[in-house]
Design a protein around this motif. Structure first.
Motif, mmCIF file in Angstrom:
data_model
loop_
_atom_site.group_PDB
_atom_site.id
_atom_site.type_symbol
_atom_site.label_atom_id
_atom_site.label_comp_id
_atom_site.label_asym_id
_atom_site.label_seq_id
_atom_site.Cartn_x
_atom_site.Cartn_y
_atom_site.Cartn_z
ATOM 1 N N PHE A 18 0.812 -1.211 0.000
ATOM 2 C CA PHE A 18 0.000 0.000 0.000
ATOM 3 C C PHE A 18 0.849 1.266 0.000
ATOM 4 C CE2 PHE A 18 -2.958 -3.156 1.643
ATOM 5 C CZ PHE A 18 -4.100 -2.867 0.929
ATOM 6 N N ILE A 19 1.927 1.261 0.764
ATOM 7 C CA ILE A 19 2.711 2.481 0.939
ATOM 8 C C ILE A 19 3.811 2.634 -0.095
ATOM 9 C CG2 ILE A 19 4.486 1.551 2.480
ATOM 10 C CD1 ILE A 19 4.166 4.103 4.170
ATOM 11 N N SER A 20 4.131 1.572 -0.831
ATOM 12 C CA SER A 20 5.254 1.632 -1.769
ATOM 13 C C SER A 20 4.877 2.229 -3.116
ATOM 14 C CB SER A 20 5.838 0.238 -1.977
ATOM 15 O OG SER A 20 4.905 -0.602 -2.636
ATOM 16 N N GLY A 21 3.640 2.061 -3.543
ATOM 17 C CA GLY A 21 3.243 2.510 -4.863
ATOM 18 C C GLY A 21 3.450 1.463 -5.937
ATOM 19 N N ASN A 22 4.264 0.435 -5.652
ATOM 20 C CA ASN A 22 4.435 -0.731 -6.531
ATOM 21 C C ASN A 22 4.882 -0.353 -7.938
ATOM 22 O OD1 ASN A 22 3.310 -2.120 -4.310
ATOM 23 N ND2 ASN A 22 1.260 -1.741 -5.088
ATOM 24 N N MET A 23 5.833 0.543 -8.032
ATOM 25 C CA MET A 23 6.343 0.967 -9.331
ATOM 26 C C MET A 23 7.516 0.089 -9.732
ATOM 27 S SD MET A 23 6.171 5.114 -8.917
ATOM 28 C CE MET A 23 6.834 5.096 -7.236
#
Length: 281
Positions: free
Chosen positions: A222-227
């Protein structure tokens, strides 16, 4: 013959039911731990060496490995420092609200990781109160690698505190008083008397926090942004490949993570043994 008989009698006296309990332990660990891991490695080996190497050395996979291990190491290192401070306060001082603070330390254990991720994102996003204040200082937390470290620090703090706290509570304060009577200051007493006794516990807590952070998914997603190539950790890449029905690639990356985790934990265990032997001397 006599020595073997005496060993057998001693073993029965100290550990009744040794054979049955040992057999159950081996069966339990083998069924729940070793068998699934062996099945995963076997699945990865069926795709051929060339395909396996291509999957685990892909640029996206290499970046995910690097991000996972560096952020896990950073989170565990932070906890190794501040976890000892928290354990020291809880074990050495009495103050109002101590029981509440002691209970809050265990909150990351009970809190679902997805809830932790949502809560951290709500606090550190650009529009949140804390996140906006940090943004005004030029520090962005949510959807960055710093946000991943924050999440891994949050979920790893109980491992260090609960490992170090019992050791601190069992330390004999007479040794500290003797050190003070001999003229040693507080810092010298801590570094020369207290810290050597805490090193094995700190290393154990660090290893547990590191291993937990290495496999963390729910709070980070949730906090990483998953880029990809920026904030995509290895567990997320494995899930992504599974969603794309790339089972061979997912098991290959999982096998690499498994092997690296075993090697790191083995090295940390060797370091713990060395610390215990040094303390015994």
């Amino acid at each position: 013959m006599a020595s073997a008989r005496s060993f057998s009698i001693k073993r029965r006296g100290v550990l009744p039911g040794f054979g049955l309990t040992l057999g159950y332990t081996v069966f339990y660990v083998g069924l729940l731990v070793l068998l699934p891991l062996f099945a995963m490695v076997l699945k990865a080996s069926t795709q051929g060496l060339a395909s396996f190497v291509n999957a685990v050395t892909d640029e996206r996979a290499l970046q995910a490995y690097w991000l996972s291990f560096t952020t896990a190491l950073a989170g565990a290192s932070i906890n190794a420092v501040f976890g000892v401070i928290v354990a020291w306060v809880l074990s050495r001082y009495t103050f109002p609200g101590k029981g509440l603070l002691d209970a809050l330390v265990d909150l990351p254990f009970a809190l679902p990781t997805a809830v932790a991720g949502i809560a951290l994102t709500a606090v550190y996003s650009e529009n949140a109160w804390v996140g906006s204040k940090l943004m005004s200082l030029g520090v962005k937390v949510a959807f960055t690698q710093l946000g991943i470290i924050v999440a891994l620090t949050f979920i790893g703090i109980p491992f260090v505190v609960r490992t170090v706290q019992p050791v601190l509570e069992e330390l004999d304060t007479d040794v500290e008083e003797a050190s003070a009577l001999l003229g040693a200051g507080r810092w010298l007493t801590f570094w020369r008397v207290i810290l050597p006794s805490l090193v094995p516990a700190i290393l154990t807590g660090f290893a547990l926090a590191f291993a937990r952070a290495l496999g963390e998914y729910g709070s980070v997603v949730f906090i990483s942004g998953n880029m990809p190539m920026k904030t995509e950790i290895a567990p997320l890449l494995i899930v992504t490949k599974l969603e794309q029905y790339d089972y061979a690639g997912a098991t290959a990356i999982a096998t690499v993570m498994l092997g690296a985790s075993f090697l790191l934990l083995f090295g940390i265990n060797l370091l713990q043994r060395w610390a215990r032997r040094s303390e015994a001397r």
